[in-house]
Design an enzyme around this catalytic site. Sequence first.
Site, mmCIF file in Angstrom:
data_model
loop_
_atom_site.group_PDB
_atom_site.id
_atom_site.type_symbol
_atom_site.label_atom_id
_atom_site.label_comp_id
_atom_site.label_asym_id
_atom_site.label_seq_id
_atom_site.Cartn_x
_atom_site.Cartn_y
_atom_site.Cartn_z
ATOM 1 N N MET A 27 0.851 -1.194 0.000
ATOM 2 C CA MET A 27 0.000 0.000 0.000
ATOM 3 C C MET A 27 0.892 1.252 0.000
ATOM 4 S SD MET A 27 -3.438 -0.932 2.040
ATOM 5 C CE MET A 27 -2.905 -0.631 3.705
ATOM 6 N N HIS A 34 9.219 -3.694 3.434
ATOM 7 C CA HIS A 34 8.787 -3.920 2.043
ATOM 8 C C HIS A 34 9.998 -4.223 1.165
ATOM 9 C CE1 HIS A 34 5.475 -0.988 3.295
ATOM 10 N NE2 HIS A 34 4.803 -2.053 2.907
ATOM 11 N N GLY A 144 5.075 -10.083 4.418
ATOM 12 C CA GLY A 144 5.824 -10.007 5.669
ATOM 13 C C GLY A 144 5.101 -10.706 6.808
ATOM 14 N N LYS A 146 4.967 -9.914 9.812
ATOM 15 C CA LYS A 146 4.316 -9.046 10.804
ATOM 16 C C LYS A 146 2.808 -9.265 10.749
ATOM 17 C CE LYS A 146 3.817 -4.572 10.211
ATOM 18 N NZ LYS A 146 2.332 -4.390 10.257
ATOM 19 N N VAL A 173 10.975 -7.279 9.709
ATOM 20 C CA VAL A 173 12.144 -6.392 9.802
ATOM 21 C C VAL A 173 11.839 -5.379 10.912
ATOM 22 C CG1 VAL A 173 13.573 -4.715 8.556
ATOM 23 C CG2 VAL A 173 12.666 -6.725 7.358
ATOM 24 N N MET A 181 8.786 -2.934 11.757
ATOM 25 C CA MET A 181 8.613 -1.897 10.728
ATOM 26 C C MET A 181 7.175 -1.915 10.222
ATOM 27 S SD MET A 181 11.538 -0.430 9.371
ATOM 28 C CE MET A 181 13.257 -0.566 9.850
ATOM 29 N N SER A 183 4.264 0.877 7.953
ATOM 30 C CA SER A 183 4.058 2.207 7.339
ATOM 31 C C SER A 183 3.451 3.156 8.359
ATOM 32 C CB SER A 183 3.128 2.105 6.137
ATOM 33 O OG SER A 183 3.668 1.208 5.206
ATOM 34 N N ARG A 184 2.735 2.594 9.344
ATOM 35 C CA ARG A 184 2.065 3.444 10.341
ATOM 36 C C ARG A 184 3.039 3.999 11.382
ATOM 37 N NH1 ARG A 184 -2.481 -0.361 9.315
ATOM 38 N NH2 ARG A 184 -4.167 0.934 8.503
HETATM 39 O O1 PAF Z 1 -0.095 -5.979 3.766
HETATM 40 C C1 PAF Z 1 -0.492 -5.004 3.078
HETATM 41 O O2 PAF Z 1 0.207 -3.992 2.889
HETATM 42 C C2 PAF Z 1 -1.876 -5.067 2.445
HETATM 43 O O3 PAF Z 1 -2.770 -5.740 3.265
HETATM 44 C C3 PAF Z 1 -1.851 -5.671 1.034
HETATM 45 C C4 PAF Z 1 -1.416 -7.122 1.057
HETATM 46 C C5 PAF Z 1 -0.933 -4.871 0.130
HETATM 47 C C6 PAF Z 1 -3.264 -5.633 0.428
HETATM 48 O O4 PAF Z 1 -3.730 -4.330 0.295
#
Ligand code: PAF
Length: 281
Positions: A27, A34, A144, A146, A173, A181, A183-184
Amino acid sequence: MKLISSISDFQSWRQACSGTIGFVPTMGALHSGHLSLVHKSNSKCDLTIVSIYVNPAQFTPGEDLSNYPRDLEKDLEALSKFQVDVVFFPDDKQMYPQGFSTFILEDNFSHRLEGKSRPEHFKGVLTIVGKLFNIIRPSHAFFGEKDAQQIRVLQKMVTDLNYNLQIVPCPIVREANGLAMSSRNIYLSENNREKAGVIHRSLKKAEEMLVQGYHSVVEIREVVIAMIKTEKQIRLDYFSIVDNISLKEIHDNIEGDILVSIAVFFLDVRLIDNFTFQMDK
Ligand code: PAF
């Protein structure tokens, strides 16, 4: 690195591909977690495709959909350091055109753990990942650990709906203080990120107790909760020990292969973490 935003352009490009295709769905707001998935795909597959799409269907009302961090430029810059053949970034109109009414539901694992706190979440995840699998047609897809439950639910979808691909789980990670890790994490000040290290420390403590032979969920939970409570801005959503095969909650005596997970709110930022453990008899 080719940038493609249209489904039909992607499908035309895909027709000419051969060999193994690694897929890293994201996302955006990419971090080292990532990038470790991209690295893994590079080492395992001939081609690597990364998707960037903030999927509205997996956010529960009141969650952070509108504020979710978006920075395509920065993401592309980070990906340019790897062998990424295509970055696919469709928009909402393409993924959920007007009148969209078909969703994928998994009716067992989805209702546990995260599913209790975020009831529609996995329906949204499965629907978008199922669609992306149909568009991308990867041989391997990297996720991942997580999001341990997400992996389990997706593996079930792949089996039940006969997707011809392999899900590759990749290790969590962590930041220097152990914080997983995410994004939030970007929502937290540096000081609060440091404080959020208590989440990982509490899980390490739980693991230590398991290694020492504690079999009681109640005793382990008490210790974890006491540690989390030392940070006043953190509120526990759940601490859970489940059977790692069925994801069924263990209430008292711990046995066998288990998944230990935690979800907290740091102020209003939701953070999760987990580990697996094999309990000797
Ligand atoms: O893990 C994520 O970032 C999301 O749930 C994914 C797999 C990209 C689906 O939107």
